[in-house]
Design a protein around this motif. Structure first.
Motif, mmCIF file in Angstrom:
data_model
loop_
_atom_site.group_PDB
_atom_site.id
_atom_site.type_symbol
_atom_site.label_atom_id
_atom_site.label_comp_id
_atom_site.label_asym_id
_atom_site.label_seq_id
_atom_site.Cartn_x
_atom_site.Cartn_y
_atom_site.Cartn_z
ATOM 1 N N VAL A 102 5.727 -1.163 -5.557
ATOM 2 C CA VAL A 102 6.190 0.215 -5.356
ATOM 3 C C VAL A 102 5.093 1.068 -4.732
ATOM 4 O O VAL A 102 5.330 1.802 -3.761
ATOM 5 C CB VAL A 102 6.683 0.821 -6.696
ATOM 6 C CG1 VAL A 102 6.922 2.320 -6.558
ATOM 7 C CG2 VAL A 102 7.940 0.110 -7.176
ATOM 8 N N VAL A 103 3.886 0.979 -5.266
ATOM 9 C CA VAL A 103 2.767 1.756 -4.724
ATOM 10 C C VAL A 103 2.486 1.344 -3.281
ATOM 11 O O VAL A 103 2.215 2.187 -2.427
ATOM 12 C CB VAL A 103 1.510 1.610 -5.615
ATOM 13 C CG1 VAL A 103 0.282 2.172 -4.940
ATOM 14 C CG2 VAL A 103 1.739 2.271 -6.967
ATOM 15 N N THR A 104 2.580 0.070 -2.999
ATOM 16 C CA THR A 104 2.358 -0.431 -1.643
ATOM 17 C C THR A 104 3.355 0.171 -0.665
ATOM 18 O O THR A 104 2.979 0.696 0.390
ATOM 19 C CB THR A 104 2.461 -1.972 -1.614
ATOM 20 O OG1 THR A 104 1.382 -2.506 -2.387
ATOM 21 C CG2 THR A 104 2.415 -2.514 -0.197
ATOM 22 N N VAL A 105 4.642 0.122 -1.008
ATOM 23 C CA VAL A 105 5.678 0.636 -0.103
ATOM 24 C C VAL A 105 5.516 2.138 0.102
ATOM 25 O O VAL A 105 5.584 2.632 1.241
ATOM 26 C CB VAL A 105 7.087 0.288 -0.628
ATOM 27 C CG1 VAL A 105 8.160 0.997 0.182
ATOM 28 C CG2 VAL A 105 7.300 -1.222 -0.599
ATOM 29 N N VAL A 106 5.275 2.867 -0.973
ATOM 30 C CA VAL A 106 5.136 4.329 -0.853
ATOM 31 C C VAL A 106 3.908 4.689 -0.017
ATOM 32 O O VAL A 106 3.981 5.530 0.886
ATOM 33 C CB VAL A 106 5.083 4.987 -2.253
ATOM 34 C CG1 VAL A 106 4.685 6.448 -2.150
ATOM 35 C CG2 VAL A 106 6.427 4.844 -2.952
ATOM 36 N N THR A 107 2.791 4.054 -0.290
ATOM 37 C CA THR A 107 1.556 4.363 0.442
ATOM 38 C C THR A 107 1.686 3.999 1.915
ATOM 39 O O THR A 107 1.312 4.786 2.794
ATOM 40 C CB THR A 107 0.354 3.645 -0.191
ATOM 41 O OG1 THR A 107 0.278 3.987 -1.570
ATOM 42 C CG2 THR A 107 -0.943 4.029 0.506
ATOM 43 N N ALA B 272 4.420 3.794 3.582
ATOM 44 C CA ALA B 272 5.390 4.716 4.186
ATOM 45 C C ALA B 272 4.704 6.013 4.592
ATOM 46 O O ALA B 272 4.918 6.516 5.702
ATOM 47 C CB ALA B 272 6.536 5.001 3.217
ATOM 48 N N VAL B 273 3.883 6.542 3.708
ATOM 49 C CA VAL B 273 3.173 7.789 4.024
ATOM 50 C C VAL B 273 2.274 7.585 5.250
ATOM 51 O O VAL B 273 2.248 8.412 6.162
ATOM 52 C CB VAL B 273 2.353 8.278 2.808
ATOM 53 C CG1 VAL B 273 1.382 9.383 3.198
ATOM 54 C CG2 VAL B 273 3.289 8.743 1.697
#
Length: 126
Positions: free
Chosen positions: A96-101, A103-104
């Motif tokens: 989750v942290v990977t995808v969000v980071t 994405a940003v």
């Protein structure tokens, strides 16, 4: 500016985004600051990035948000898969942290680029 130059700049921005992602991860886990360690952390995601850049959607309009979505999907999904294959695990929180980071970072520079180009175009019309 030529399409080749735009594509080269977009690719450079994506590579920088992935390396920044890896550096942030290493810093947040207090891992050593070695260049080899940074490259080892970034490598699975750079593989995913390369695969995404091989698609016609990304090559046709590299700075676009549609291309950014493809780059994000390829980088995150393939990067997480390669990382899981090597480590033997994939914690959900990490994914989750990977995808969000990513994405940003990968969509963020594209959104800023679009905003700046639209503003420049509107000023040119005045």
């Amino acid at each position: 500016m030529s399409l080749h130059r735009i594509a080269a700049l977009a690719l450079a921005a994506d590579v920088i985004a992935v390396v920044v992602f890896a550096a942030i991860g290493r810093i947040s886990h207090a891992e050593s600051g070695s260049l080899l360690g940074l490259l080892g952390t970034a490598a699975p995601f750079l593989v995913g990035l390369a695969a995404a850049w091989a698609t016609p959607v990304v090559r046709a309009q590299p700075p676009g948000l549609r291309a950014g979505a493809v780059v994000l999907a390829g980088t995150a999904v393939l990067g997480l898969a390669v990382r899981a294959a090597f480590t033997g695990r994939l914690p959900l929180s990490f994914a989750v942290v990977t995808v969000v980071t990513l994405a940003v970072l990968l969509l963020g520079w594209r959104a800023l680029s679009l905003l700046v180009s639209h503003r420049a175009a509107s000023r040119a019309l005045r």
